[in-house]
Design a protein around this motif. Structure first.
Motif, PDB file in Angstrom:
ATOM      1  N   ASN A 298      25.173 -56.928  32.574  1.00 44.50           N
ATOM      2  CA  ASN A 298      25.787 -56.563  31.205  1.00 44.50           C
ATOM      3  C   ASN A 298      25.498 -54.826  32.181  1.00 44.50           C
ATOM      4  O   ASN A 298      26.584 -54.703  32.723  1.00 44.50           O
ATOM      5  CB  ASN A 298      25.842 -56.512  30.239  1.00 44.50           C
ATOM      6  CG  ASN A 298      27.494 -57.660  29.977  1.00 44.50           C
ATOM      7  OD1 ASN A 298      28.027 -58.410  30.983  1.00 44.50           O
ATOM      8  ND2 ASN A 298      27.357 -58.308  29.270  1.00 44.50           N
ATOM      9  N   GLU A 299      23.893 -54.457  31.939  1.00 43.96           N
ATOM     10  CA  GLU A 299      24.263 -53.385  31.771  1.00 43.96           C
ATOM     11  C   GLU A 299      24.163 -53.304  33.383  1.00 43.96           C
ATOM     12  O   GLU A 299      24.307 -52.084  33.916  1.00 43.96           O
ATOM     13  CB  GLU A 299      22.731 -53.080  31.719  1.00 43.96           C
ATOM     14  CG  GLU A 299      23.083 -52.593  29.550  1.00 43.96           C
ATOM     15  CD  GLU A 299      23.735 -50.907  29.754  1.00 43.96           C
ATOM     16  OE1 GLU A 299      23.472 -50.196  29.830  1.00 43.96           O
ATOM     17  OE2 GLU A 299      25.077 -51.835  29.261  1.00 43.96           O
ATOM     18  N   ARG A 300      23.654 -54.265  34.401  1.00 44.68           N
ATOM     19  CA  ARG A 300      23.574 -53.692  35.876  1.00 44.68           C
ATOM     20  C   ARG A 300      24.875 -54.305  36.172  1.00 44.68           C
ATOM     21  O   ARG A 300      25.250 -52.829  36.904  1.00 44.68           O
ATOM     22  CB  ARG A 300      22.662 -54.888  36.099  1.00 44.68           C
ATOM     23  CG  ARG A 300      22.753 -54.677  37.561  1.00 44.68           C
ATOM     24  CD  ARG A 300      23.712 -55.804  38.993  1.00 44.68           C
ATOM     25  NE  ARG A 300      23.252 -56.184  39.691  1.00 44.68           N
ATOM     26  CZ  ARG A 300      23.550 -55.707  41.075  1.00 44.68           C
ATOM     27  NH1 ARG A 300      24.814 -54.063  41.160  1.00 44.68           N
ATOM     28  NH2 ARG A 300      23.706 -55.601  42.299  1.00 44.68           N
ATOM     29  N   ILE A 301      25.817 -54.752  35.976  1.00 46.24           N
ATOM     30  CA  ILE A 301      27.253 -54.176  36.132  1.00 46.24           C
ATOM     31  C   ILE A 301      27.719 -53.720  35.576  1.00 46.24           C
ATOM     32  O   ILE A 301      28.546 -52.640  36.241  1.00 46.24           O
ATOM     33  CB  ILE A 301      28.046 -56.154  35.646  1.00 46.24           C
ATOM     34  CG1 ILE A 301      27.414 -56.855  36.564  1.00 46.24           C
ATOM     35  CG2 ILE A 301      29.143 -55.904  35.759  1.00 46.24           C
ATOM     36  CD1 ILE A 301      27.903 -58.355  35.853  1.00 46.24           C
ATOM     37  N   SER A 302      27.833 -52.604  34.538  1.00 46.58           N
ATOM     38  CA  SER A 302      27.873 -52.147  33.632  1.00 46.58           C
ATOM     39  C   SER A 302      28.076 -50.458  34.855  1.00 46.58           C
ATOM     40  O   SER A 302      29.157 -49.877  35.036  1.00 46.58           O
ATOM     41  CB  SER A 302      27.908 -51.367  32.757  1.00 46.58           C
ATOM     42  OG  SER A 302      28.519 -50.102  31.822  1.00 46.58           O
ATOM     43  N   THR A 303      26.465 -50.435  35.427  1.00 41.59           N
ATOM     44  CA  THR A 303      26.133 -49.272  35.868  1.00 41.59           C
ATOM     45  C   THR A 303      26.649 -49.241  37.232  1.00 41.59           C
ATOM     46  O   THR A 303      27.219 -47.539  37.459  1.00 41.59           O
ATOM     47  CB  THR A 303      24.918 -49.155  36.287  1.00 41.59           C
ATOM     48  OG1 THR A 303      23.747 -49.311  35.196  1.00 41.59           O
ATOM     49  CG2 THR A 303      24.440 -48.018  37.013  1.00 41.59           C
TER      50      THR A 303
END
Length: 380
Positions: A298-303
């Motif tokens: 999720n954090e990778r996509i959010s970035t």
């Protein structure tokens, strides 16, 4: 690349957030289905014997300490908290190699978690395994939907439950079959082949947790914080395994072939209420491990999303991404058993992760950390 708004450090991080929370998060990713049920311990440490098994655990702990410390320092210097940014800086144009390995890792561990949750639900409650798998899926999706703060709460509260239950388990085990444990250690006939390989292999495929939990390192305020947090992460992650390993030694070699060694020991304690509590703790451990792995995605996509839209990834989007990922991965749990997943998949994955993460980090990464000016890092 800007950091996700959910990855911003706290205004006044506490000592717990700086030094302990990263270790608890690392433990959360490491513990998973195979560790919490004792299956991984039986696979990698029991074959070496009691003393050699402890030596193998010491090797794995030392590797975790070193790699976590370097990883945390590297990420803090970058001021980035997602694995994509981390590996673009470490590997340059070769960074997609890690992404491929990580996707394989996520598929494998979530499948293991789903299988373990199903086995626990079936053994404890007598319900079909799919019930346990679906409950775990929903719980992980909810925990990850609300971002970093929600995930950190899961790591903290589950850790309190986990350490408490393991401590009680050791007390019960020593009072019930402590004599058998002593006999096993006394009968050990020296060193056996394979203990070093077992420790390095186990450390190798689990060390990915140091990258998975990078969002939690947002509280670090200095390189000193990063080093202390990294060194603390190894013992925090290995302590429950060490305690459980000692208890398992009472029933070697029979316990080595059990799919759920934890249930094997609990049945011999003859404490039905504690058996239920322990299985609940294992489910909670699966929850925090799955939460860590999915939150990293999720954090990778959010970035990337925030870089393109300048808006954070919504709670709804995080939840839907988590549910989609979990649904795909956990379908494997219906096809392959827990024991074969660990035995056949983890060893190969360990070598891949060592090649694309550990070796570059301890060579290229350490060299780049000596360059205070990041423009000298030579990344593209």
């Amino acid at each position: 690349m800007p950091v996700s708004s959910q990855a911003e450090p706290a205004q006044h991080p506490s000592a717990f957030q700086r030094f302990v929370l990263p270790g608890l998060a690392f433990k959360a990713v490491v513990i998973g289905g195979g560790y919490a049920t004792g299956r991984e311990i039986a696979e990698f440490f029991l074959p070496a014997g009691p003393w050699d098994g402890i030596a193998a655990m010491a090797v794995a702990t030392a590797v975790w300490c070193v790699v976590c410390a370097v990883t945390f320092v590297f990420a803090r210097r970058l001021r980035e908290r997602d694995y994509r940014s981390f590996f673009r800086a470490l590997l340059g144009r070769a960074w997609p190699l890690f992404e491929i390995a990580y996707l394989l890792f996520v598929v494998l561990i979530l499948a293991v978690f789903g299988a373990a949750a199903g086995a626990i639900a079936s053994a404890t409650l007598g319900v079909p395994p799919i019930v346990g798998t679906l409950c775990l899926m929903v719980a992980i999706a909810i925990a990850t939907a609300f971002g970093n703060r929600s995930v950190e709460r899961v790591f903290t509260w589950v850790s309190i439950l986990l350490y408490g239950v393991y401590a009680a388990f050791v007390v019960f085990a020593l009072s019930s079959f402590g004599g058998r444990i002593s006999e096993t250690f006394a009968a050990s006939d020296g060193w056996h082949d394979g203990w070093l390989a077992g420790g390095l292999t186990y450390a190798g495929y689990n060390i990915i947790g140091a990258v998975v939990i990078l969002p939690v390192t947002r509280h670090l305020t200095s390189d000193r914080d990063a080093v202390i947090a990294g060194i603390a992460a190894g013992p925090l992650a290995m302590l429950p395994a060490l305690l459980f390993f000692i208890c398992m030694c009472a029933f070697v070699p029979a316990i080595a072939g059990e799919a759920l060694p934890s249930d094997y020991l609990l049945a011999r304690l003859d404490q039905p209420w504690f058996r239920f509590l322990f299985q609940t703790m294992i489910f909670a451990a699966l929850l925090e491990s799955g939460t860590g792995a999915v939150h990293a995605v999720n954090e990778r996509i959010s970035t990337v999303w925030q870089a393109r839209t300048r808006a954070p990834l919504s709670t709804r989007a995080r939840g839907l991404i988590a549910l989609g990922l979990l649904a795909v991965c956990m379908l494997i749990a219906d096809r392959v058993g827990l024991v074969s997943l660990i035995a056949n998949g983890y060893r190969a994955l360990a070598y891949v992760l060592i090649a694309v993460y550990v070796v570059p980090l301890l060579t290229i990464g350490v060299w780049r950390l000596t360059k205070s000016d990041q423009s000298q890092w030579g990344t593209t």
